[in-house]
Structures are given as C-alpha cells and as structure tokens.
Scaffold this motif. Sequence first.
Motif, PDB file in Angstrom:
ATOM      1  N   CYS A 268      -4.883  23.796  27.589  1.00  0.00           N
ATOM      2  CA  CYS A 268      -3.518  23.897  27.069  1.00  0.00           C
ATOM      3  C   CYS A 268      -2.547  23.171  28.005  1.00  0.00           C
ATOM      4  CB  CYS A 268      -3.133  25.374  26.933  1.00  0.00           C
ATOM      5  SG  CYS A 268      -1.542  25.636  26.133  1.00  0.00           S
ATOM      6  N   ASN A 269      -1.681  22.326  27.434  1.00  0.00           N
ATOM      7  CA  ASN A 269      -0.650  21.628  28.192  1.00  0.00           C
ATOM      8  C   ASN A 269       0.522  22.587  28.402  1.00  0.00           C
ATOM      9  OD1 ASN A 269       1.648  19.993  28.882  1.00  0.00           O
ATOM     10  ND2 ASN A 269       0.480  18.197  28.162  1.00  0.00           N
ATOM     11  N   LYS A 270       0.832  22.878  29.665  1.00  0.00           N
ATOM     12  CA  LYS A 270       1.881  23.852  29.970  1.00  0.00           C
ATOM     13  C   LYS A 270       3.259  23.373  29.546  1.00  0.00           C
ATOM     14  CE  LYS A 270      -0.645  25.760  33.920  1.00  0.00           C
ATOM     15  NZ  LYS A 270      -0.632  25.998  35.386  1.00  0.00           N
ATOM     16  N   ASP A 271       3.429  22.025  29.466  1.00  0.00           N
ATOM     17  CA  ASP A 271       4.748  21.485  29.147  1.00  0.00           C
ATOM     18  C   ASP A 271       5.088  21.629  27.662  1.00  0.00           C
ATOM     19  OD1 ASP A 271       5.100  20.730  31.804  1.00  0.00           O
ATOM     20  OD2 ASP A 271       4.157  18.759  31.459  1.00  0.00           O
ATOM     21  N   ASN A 272       4.115  21.429  26.811  1.00  0.00           N
ATOM     22  CA  ASN A 272       4.418  21.470  25.372  1.00  0.00           C
ATOM     23  C   ASN A 272       3.531  22.437  24.584  1.00  0.00           C
ATOM     24  OD1 ASN A 272       1.965  20.149  25.285  1.00  0.00           O
ATOM     25  ND2 ASN A 272       2.893  18.109  25.050  1.00  0.00           N
ATOM     26  N   SER A 273       2.666  23.162  25.284  1.00  0.00           N
ATOM     27  CA  SER A 273       1.752  24.146  24.682  1.00  0.00           C
ATOM     28  C   SER A 273       0.732  23.519  23.735  1.00  0.00           C
ATOM     29  CB  SER A 273       2.548  25.230  23.911  1.00  0.00           C
ATOM     30  OG  SER A 273       3.381  25.950  24.793  1.00  0.00           O
ATOM     31  N   TYR A 274       0.563  22.187  23.772  1.00  0.00           N
ATOM     32  CA  TYR A 274      -0.460  21.522  22.956  1.00  0.00           C
ATOM     33  C   TYR A 274      -1.844  21.889  23.474  1.00  0.00           C
ATOM     34  CZ  TYR A 274       2.890  18.483  20.525  1.00  0.00           C
ATOM     35  OH  TYR A 274       3.901  17.992  19.734  1.00  0.00           O
ATOM     36  N   ARG A 275      -2.722  22.077  22.563  1.00  0.00           N
ATOM     37  CA  ARG A 275      -4.118  22.351  22.918  1.00  0.00           C
ATOM     38  C   ARG A 275      -4.886  21.046  22.777  1.00  0.00           C
ATOM     39  NH1 ARG A 275      -5.435  27.916  21.771  1.00  0.00           N
ATOM     40  NH2 ARG A 275      -7.234  27.383  20.499  1.00  0.00           N
ATOM     41  N   TYR A 276      -5.740  20.781  23.749  1.00  0.00           N
ATOM     42  CA  TYR A 276      -6.469  19.518  23.722  1.00  0.00           C
ATOM     43  C   TYR A 276      -7.855  19.700  24.322  1.00  0.00           C
ATOM     44  CZ  TYR A 276      -5.161  19.378  28.671  1.00  0.00           C
ATOM     45  OH  TYR A 276      -5.009  19.694  29.992  1.00  0.00           O
ATOM     46  N   TYR A 277      -8.648  18.647  24.141  1.00  0.00           N
ATOM     47  CA  TYR A 277     -10.028  18.649  24.636  1.00  0.00           C
ATOM     48  C   TYR A 277     -10.241  17.383  25.463  1.00  0.00           C
ATOM     49  CZ  TYR A 277     -10.583  22.134  20.953  1.00  0.00           C
ATOM     50  OH  TYR A 277     -10.437  23.245  20.169  1.00  0.00           O
ATOM     51  N   ASP A 278     -11.019  17.491  26.533  1.00  0.00           N
ATOM     52  CA  ASP A 278     -11.278  16.318  27.355  1.00  0.00           C
ATOM     53  C   ASP A 278     -12.651  15.731  27.045  1.00  0.00           C
ATOM     54  OD1 ASP A 278     -13.114  17.975  28.610  1.00  0.00           O
ATOM     55  OD2 ASP A 278     -11.854  18.356  30.356  1.00  0.00           O
ATOM     56  N   VAL A 279     -13.063  14.705  27.797  1.00  0.00           N
ATOM     57  CA  VAL A 279     -14.326  14.019  27.556  1.00  0.00           C
ATOM     58  C   VAL A 279     -15.507  14.963  27.717  1.00  0.00           C
ATOM     59  CG1 VAL A 279     -15.861  12.178  28.382  1.00  0.00           C
ATOM     60  CG2 VAL A 279     -13.404  11.769  28.201  1.00  0.00           C
ATOM     61  N   ARG A 280     -15.393  15.876  28.668  1.00  0.00           N
ATOM     62  CA  ARG A 280     -16.480  16.838  28.875  1.00  0.00           C
ATOM     63  C   ARG A 280     -16.659  17.726  27.642  1.00  0.00           C
ATOM     64  NH1 ARG A 280     -17.655  19.698  34.614  1.00  0.00           N
ATOM     65  NH2 ARG A 280     -19.701  20.557  34.102  1.00  0.00           N
ATOM     66  N   ASP A 281     -15.546  18.124  27.015  1.00  0.00           N
ATOM     67  CA  ASP A 281     -15.618  18.915  25.778  1.00  0.00           C
ATOM     68  C   ASP A 281     -16.255  18.103  24.648  1.00  0.00           C
ATOM     69  OD1 ASP A 281     -14.343  21.200  26.872  1.00  0.00           O
ATOM     70  OD2 ASP A 281     -12.381  20.263  26.578  1.00  0.00           O
ATOM     71  N   PHE A 282     -15.985  16.791  24.661  1.00  0.00           N
ATOM     72  CA  PHE A 282     -16.584  15.902  23.665  1.00  0.00           C
ATOM     73  C   PHE A 282     -18.110  16.002  23.717  1.00  0.00           C
ATOM     74  CE2 PHE A 282     -18.676  11.874  22.820  1.00  0.00           C
ATOM     75  CZ  PHE A 282     -18.183  11.513  21.577  1.00  0.00           C
ATOM     76  N   PHE A 283     -18.651  15.886  24.929  1.00  0.00           N
ATOM     77  CA  PHE A 283     -20.111  15.954  25.073  1.00  0.00           C
ATOM     78  C   PHE A 283     -20.642  17.364  24.804  1.00  0.00           C
ATOM     79  CE2 PHE A 283     -19.284  12.108  27.643  1.00  0.00           C
ATOM     80  CZ  PHE A 283     -20.160  11.246  26.996  1.00  0.00           C
ATOM     81  N   LYS A 284     -19.851  18.363  25.157  1.00  0.00           N
ATOM     82  CA  LYS A 284     -20.269  19.747  24.891  1.00  0.00           C
ATOM     83  C   LYS A 284     -20.368  19.997  23.390  1.00  0.00           C
ATOM     84  CE  LYS A 284     -19.259  24.516  26.246  1.00  0.00           C
ATOM     85  NZ  LYS A 284     -18.322  25.409  26.988  1.00  0.00           N
ATOM     86  N   LEU A 285     -19.385  19.477  22.644  1.00  0.00           N
ATOM     87  CA  LEU A 285     -19.413  19.638  21.190  1.00  0.00           C
ATOM     88  C   LEU A 285     -20.615  18.921  20.591  1.00  0.00           C
ATOM     89  CD1 LEU A 285     -18.210  20.604  18.544  1.00  0.00           C
ATOM     90  CD2 LEU A 285     -16.674  18.616  18.565  1.00  0.00           C
ATOM     91  N   SER A 286     -20.938  17.739  21.138  1.00  0.00           N
ATOM     92  CA  SER A 286     -22.105  17.013  20.629  1.00  0.00           C
ATOM     93  C   SER A 286     -23.378  17.829  20.819  1.00  0.00           C
ATOM     94  CB  SER A 286     -22.235  15.657  21.316  1.00  0.00           C
ATOM     95  OG  SER A 286     -22.689  15.785  22.652  1.00  0.00           O
ATOM     96  N   ARG A 287     -23.477  18.565  21.950  1.00  0.00           N
ATOM     97  CA  ARG A 287     -24.656  19.406  22.189  1.00  0.00           C
ATOM     98  C   ARG A 287     -24.681  20.604  21.231  1.00  0.00           C
ATOM     99  NH1 ARG A 287     -25.752  15.446  23.946  1.00  0.00           N
ATOM    100  NH2 ARG A 287     -26.166  14.821  26.094  1.00  0.00           N
ATOM    101  N   ILE A 288     -23.501  21.184  20.990  1.00  0.00           N
ATOM    102  CA  ILE A 288     -23.426  22.310  20.058  1.00  0.00           C
ATOM    103  C   ILE A 288     -23.893  21.879  18.674  1.00  0.00           C
ATOM    104  CG2 ILE A 288     -21.847  23.883  18.842  1.00  0.00           C
ATOM    105  CD1 ILE A 288     -20.132  23.879  21.407  1.00  0.00           C
ATOM    106  N   LEU A 289     -23.428  20.716  18.231  1.00  0.00           N
ATOM    107  CA  LEU A 289     -23.811  20.221  16.907  1.00  0.00           C
ATOM    108  C   LEU A 289     -25.281  19.840  16.853  1.00  0.00           C
ATOM    109  CD1 LEU A 289     -20.655  18.081  16.061  1.00  0.00           C
ATOM    110  CD2 LEU A 289     -21.247  20.346  15.209  1.00  0.00           C
ATOM    111  N   PHE A 290     -25.828  19.383  17.984  1.00  0.00           N
ATOM    112  CA  PHE A 290     -27.268  19.100  18.038  1.00  0.00           C
ATOM    113  C   PHE A 290     -28.067  20.383  17.814  1.00  0.00           C
ATOM    114  CE2 PHE A 290     -31.027  19.349  20.839  1.00  0.00           C
ATOM    115  CZ  PHE A 290     -31.862  18.475  20.162  1.00  0.00           C
ATOM    116  N   PHE A 291     -27.671  21.442  18.520  1.00  0.00           N
ATOM    117  CA  PHE A 291     -28.381  22.719  18.364  1.00  0.00           C
ATOM    118  C   PHE A 291     -28.201  23.267  16.944  1.00  0.00           C
ATOM    119  CE2 PHE A 291     -27.867  23.196  23.140  1.00  0.00           C
ATOM    120  CZ  PHE A 291     -29.204  22.958  23.410  1.00  0.00           C
ATOM    121  N   LYS A 292     -27.000  23.088  16.370  1.00  0.00           N
ATOM    122  CA  LYS A 292     -26.768  23.555  15.000  1.00  0.00           C
ATOM    123  C   LYS A 292     -27.645  22.794  14.014  1.00  0.00           C
ATOM    124  CE  LYS A 292     -24.496  25.892  13.092  1.00  0.00           C
ATOM    125  NZ  LYS A 292     -24.965  27.184  12.525  1.00  0.00           N
ATOM    126  N   SER A 293     -27.881  21.488  14.286  1.00  0.00           N
ATOM    127  CA  SER A 293     -28.746  20.701  13.397  1.00  0.00           C
ATOM    128  C   SER A 293     -30.177  21.210  13.420  1.00  0.00           C
ATOM    129  CB  SER A 293     -28.708  19.225  13.797  1.00  0.00           C
ATOM    130  OG  SER A 293     -29.432  18.997  15.008  1.00  0.00           O
TER     131      SER A 293
END
Length: 272
Positions: A34-59
């Motif tokens: 979460c960005n403290k300045d504007n409260s935007y929620r975001y994901y970084d590159v590490r989350d990108f790879f984590k999501l790819s692993r989650i979707l691999f396991f779901k497949s």
Amino acid sequence: MKEKFMIGELAKLFNISTDTIRHYDKKGLLKPQCNKDNSYRYYDVRDFFKLSRILFFKSLDISLEDIKNYLHNKNTENLLVLLKKKEKEAHAKVQHWSALENKIKTKIQIIESAQKDLDIVRLKMMPARSGIFLRIKQKDDHYETKKMFSDNKQYIAMSSWLVDGQIYTSLEKEDLEKGIFNKFSYFIELPFAEDILKSDIITLPKGEYACISFLGPYREMHKHYEILIHWISNHGYKITGNSIEKNIVDYDFSDSEEEYISEIQIPVMKIK
C-alpha cells in the motif's frame, strides 16, 4: 511507481479477473502493498512471480489451502510432497475416468449387439459369475419385495458397479423344464464376491449358455422362453441351471415398451 503493477495491469498480464486476485488476497496468498501517500494498492515484480507460481499450482488442480500452506513454508522437500500428493490424486482420477469410459463403451456394445441379434438363438461362452439369489414367495407382494431389497441393500449397492448396473431376474431349472415361467427370483451379481464371507454366495460356473434377445414388453418373455427351450431340445442340449434375464433396455431407459430389449440366458450342456 512505474516498476509497480496496479491490480488491473496484473490481471491483464495473466488473463485473469481482478476478482480472482482479490480472492487470493482474502485467502492470504497474495497480499498487495500500500502506498502511504495515496493509499493505492500495488504489486511488485516479486508478486508477479508469486502469482505465476500460484496459477501454476492451480493449473495442477491443487487447492488454495494446500498452496497457502506450501507458500508459508517453501522448500524442495515440501514441493515434492505437494506434487506427489497431487500425482496420487490425479492417478486415482485417471483410473476412475478410464473405468467410466469402459463402462459406457461396454453398455453401448451390449445394446448394439443385442439389436443386431434380435430373435436369433446363439450359444455364448459366459464367464463365471458370483452373487446371491433372492427368492420371493409372491411376485406381486410389493412389501415382501421391498423388505427383501432393504435387507440386502449392501449387495445391491455393490452390484451397481457392474456394467449393467442392475439386478437380474432368474427362473429355476426345475420350472424351466416344466414350462413354468411365472415364478422367479432375483440374482444380484457381485463384483467382489471373493471378499464377502456369506454362505448365500453362489457362483454360476463358466460355460455355454443358449441366449436369445428380443424387442418388446416383459409380458412377451414367456414366448421367447418357449422358443429358446425348444431350440435347446432340438439341438441336442440339456438345461444345466437357472436362467438369467438381462434387461438391457428397460423402463428406466425408455418410455416405450416396444423399445425394451431383454436377453434370456440358459446354461446348457451338449448331450452325448
């Protein structure tokens, strides 16, 4: 923030909905920053790879709970445990679907074969079959029939695993020889009879059966018994046991009696 992913961007990259990513968040699998300045929620590159692993396991059809447990304790040993567990489950499913496919194919073959051989007497070599005979005193006594089935419900459930998934009707040898076709019993074939310790288990031996298939209502059954018994006598055979009546297509498969397909099987032996 250019190096960060907004939820919509991440969803588009993986061709999934933002609701799916939010669901993973609720399950504790993929927590956004979460960005403290504007409260935007975001994901970084590490989350990108984590999501790819989650979707691999779901497949691989691995549950979110199992994925979460693994992500909280990641190592090669736990990865192998997770994959081997799923491999075992997948193997069981493959066996189940393979057995289901064979069951469907066999039912199709039985129907199509019977349609081709209608009203033709044929000798068939039948394998040994084990099961129990249930004899009723009054065929029109529905209470007696209900009680008999209830008392033997465990065997009826086992019989449903067979290809035909039904209970056969049977006439005793003595009645066949006397031309009595209105007294019958039920035969429940059991696929695993050798595992059942019950004195009532009877094995119909492997051997030749004189068989005839016919199209039409059950009330015509006696006519085909007469044809079959006449054929047996004229061709130098004798009846050696009780008959088996297979309802290949009955009222549970067709609303028209004219489409019913039945097969009568009578065990025989050539007279020397």
